[in-house]
Design a protein around this motif. Structure first.
Motif, PDB file in Angstrom:
ATOM      1  N   LEU A 134     -16.426  26.341  30.100  1.00 20.96           N
ATOM      2  CA  LEU A 134     -15.962  27.700  29.308  1.00 20.96           C
ATOM      3  C   LEU A 134     -16.944  28.321  28.222  1.00 20.96           C
ATOM      4  N   GLN A 135     -17.780  27.444  27.546  1.00 17.36           N
ATOM      5  CA  GLN A 135     -18.671  28.172  26.762  1.00 17.36           C
ATOM      6  C   GLN A 135     -19.881  29.029  27.226  1.00 17.36           C
ATOM      7  N   SER A 136     -20.003  28.825  28.601  1.00 15.06           N
ATOM      8  CA  SER A 136     -20.952  29.269  29.245  1.00 15.06           C
ATOM      9  C   SER A 136     -20.720  31.134  29.189  1.00 15.06           C
ATOM     10  N   GLY A 137     -19.433  31.414  29.233  1.00 12.67           N
ATOM     11  CA  GLY A 137     -18.854  32.577  29.281  1.00 12.67           C
ATOM     12  C   GLY A 137     -18.865  33.255  30.697  1.00 12.67           C
ATOM     13  N   ASP A 138     -19.150  32.426  31.842  1.00  9.74           N
ATOM     14  CA  ASP A 138     -19.036  32.838  33.124  1.00  9.74           C
ATOM     15  C   ASP A 138     -17.767  33.362  33.534  1.00  9.74           C
ATOM     16  N   PRO A 139     -17.639  34.686  33.978  1.00 13.20           N
ATOM     17  CA  PRO A 139     -16.504  34.951  34.236  1.00 13.20           C
ATOM     18  C   PRO A 139     -15.624  34.268  35.486  1.00 13.20           C
ATOM     19  N   LYS A 140     -16.450  33.346  36.210  1.00 11.42           N
ATOM     20  CA  LYS A 140     -15.721  32.604  37.115  1.00 11.42           C
ATOM     21  C   LYS A 140     -15.648  31.258  36.742  1.00 11.42           C
ATOM     22  N   ALA A 141     -15.702  31.036  35.389  1.00 16.39           N
ATOM     23  CA  ALA A 141     -15.819  29.447  34.889  1.00 16.39           C
ATOM     24  C   ALA A 141     -14.409  28.511  35.379  1.00 16.39           C
ATOM     25  N   SER A 142     -13.361  29.216  35.360  1.00 14.90           N
ATOM     26  CA  SER A 142     -12.299  28.558  35.762  1.00 14.90           C
ATOM     27  C   SER A 142     -12.095  27.966  37.309  1.00 14.90           C
ATOM     28  N   ARG A 188     -25.360  22.529  37.207  1.00 14.43           N
ATOM     29  CA  ARG A 188     -25.859  24.066  37.004  1.00 14.43           C
ATOM     30  C   ARG A 188     -25.305  24.993  36.163  1.00 14.43           C
ATOM     31  N   PRO A 189     -23.674  24.700  36.072  1.00 10.81           N
ATOM     32  CA  PRO A 189     -23.053  25.745  35.162  1.00 10.81           C
ATOM     33  C   PRO A 189     -23.360  25.237  33.760  1.00 10.81           C
ATOM     34  N   LEU A 190     -23.868  24.111  33.423  1.00 15.00           N
ATOM     35  CA  LEU A 190     -24.128  23.752  31.955  1.00 15.00           C
ATOM     36  C   LEU A 190     -25.333  24.165  31.354  1.00 15.00           C
ATOM     37  N   VAL A 191     -26.296  24.533  32.106  1.00  9.92           N
ATOM     38  CA  VAL A 191     -27.500  24.988  31.801  1.00  9.92           C
ATOM     39  C   VAL A 191     -27.650  26.593  31.713  1.00  9.92           C
ATOM     40  N   ASP A 192     -28.137  26.824  30.386  1.00  5.81           N
ATOM     41  CA  ASP A 192     -28.341  28.288  30.192  1.00  5.81           C
ATOM     42  C   ASP A 192     -29.736  28.714  30.632  1.00  5.81           C
ATOM     43  N   PHE A 193     -29.658  29.180  31.778  1.00 10.41           N
ATOM     44  CA  PHE A 193     -31.127  29.246  32.561  1.00 10.41           C
ATOM     45  C   PHE A 193     -31.886  30.413  31.867  1.00 10.41           C
ATOM     46  N   SER A 194     -31.135  31.493  31.059  1.00 10.77           N
ATOM     47  CA  SER A 194     -31.951  32.621  30.442  1.00 10.77           C
ATOM     48  C   SER A 194     -32.647  32.065  29.436  1.00 10.77           C
ATOM     49  N   ARG A 195     -32.345  30.985  28.628  1.00 11.27           N
ATOM     50  CA  ARG A 195     -33.048  30.501  27.543  1.00 11.27           C
ATOM     51  C   ARG A 195     -34.011  29.171  27.937  1.00 11.27           C
TER      52      ARG A 195
END
Length: 350
Positions: A134-142, A188-195
């Protein structure tokens, strides 16, 4: 044929990871990391709150892009071949909401299919993973959370019902269920690839060339989280997927026997060993552990003779942890072990 060694400081400087502050608590058996201030010097600057560091001089750094196809795979983590397994319970894969998933844990526990300690561990794992994604801010997090946790719980229940036993040299299970991609999609969803970045990318291309020539590579580094294999593979999969999938990891016994860890371990190439510092925890098992380690050493010898193998070792035999008094992070002291001595004998430093 030669073996090349990449030392731990250079290796840590190659991969820079950014992730949620609850990254490690969303992994089976891991502890919450990242409570200290930045540390400088030879270990470089703090890159993220999950305990991955980079050295000051990271030349030729290359950012790691988030792959949209990978993001979709994370949403559909259960679509990795399990339809070929028809003779067992599939209760977790039928859930459509968080409440159903948690109720299913309790139902399986009440039916005697899940030990109480495993059931409570699943609930804790779900809450930690949910908070992290949920902290990732992904709109499809749920959707990602429910899909990945359903797949994880399904695999864990399968192993509880029919425990998998690792051989001294375990090859990643890719079919009928692809445990490798299952682990990738979970992390994969736990990694902030942009940084996140891959530093000194030229060294990785050098490694591929060395492997093509038939030589071996031994990587030695300190150990940050139990997600290290997935993290390494995720940061390399865009440019060097073959290198990531080929890598062999030296694995301690806990990740081979803990039911919450085993499905993730089954997707990696592993040399299975018992840690020297836990060899005599139970004196009656010491001889069995010694024999098992001897078998793993023989497997290592065979791999090195075959050539073109890349092997990752955490010589400390454990993960980095904060100082109990100061709270500062420090790398665990390297332990001299027979496996490490054998792997690096007559090797060259890359």
């Amino acid at each position: 044929m030669s073996s090349f060694v990449v030392c731990h400081q250079a290796w840590n400087g190659m991969l820079g990871l950014s992730a949620s502050s609850f990254f490690s608590s969303s992994l089976p058996g891991a502890r919450v990391l990242g409570r200290s201030a930045s540390r400088e010097g030879v270990w470089g600057r703090r890159l993220c709150s999950c305990g991955i560091y980079g050295v000051r001089n990271w030349m030729a750094a290359e950012p790691v892009e988030d792959r949209r196809m990978g993001r979709r795979a994370a949403v559909l983590a259960s679509d990795t071949g399990e339809e070929a397994e028809l003779t067992r319970s599939r209760s977790f894969l039928s859930v459509r909401a968080e409440e159903d998933l948690l109720a299913c844990i309790r139902m399986e526990a009440e039916a005697g299919k899940l030990p109480s300690n495993v059931a409570s561990g699943l609930e804790e794992l779900y809450n930690n993973y949910r908070n992290a994604v949920l902290q990732s801010g992904d709109p499809k997090a749920s959707e990602i959370i429910l899909s990945n946790m359903s797949a994880a719980f399904d695999r864990i229940l399968l192993d509880v019902e029919d425990p998998f036993v690792f051989s001294p040299y375990h090859k990643a299970i890719r079919e009928p269920f692809d445990y490798y991609m299952f682990g990738q999609n979970y992390i994969r969803p736990l990694v902030d690839f942009s940084r996140s970045y891959v530093g000194n990318i030229s060294l990785f291309y050098d490694m591929e060339e060395i492997l093509r020539q038939g030589h071996n590579i031994v990587l030695m580094s300190n150990h940050q989280t139990e997600a290290d294999p997935a993290i390494i593979a995720l940061l390399l999969e865009r440019k060097l997927p073959h290198l990531a999938e080929k890598m062999i990891f030296v694995a301690g016994d806990r990740v081979l026997i803990d039911p919450l860890c085993k499905p993730f371990s089954m997707g990696r190439n592993l040399l299975c060993v018992y840690s020297k510092k836990h060899m005599f925890d139970d004196p009656e098992l010491a001889e069995m552990k010694r024999i098992a380690n001897t078998k793993s050493l023989k497997e290592l010898a065979m791999l090195l003779r075959t050539g073109s193998n890349i092997i990752w070792i955490a010589p400390s035999g454990g993960r980095d942890r904060p100082d109990p008094v100061t709270g500062d992070w420090y790398p665990v002291r390297f332990l001299v072990c027979k496996l490490l001595s054998f792997a690096t004998k007559n090797s060259k430093v890359l």
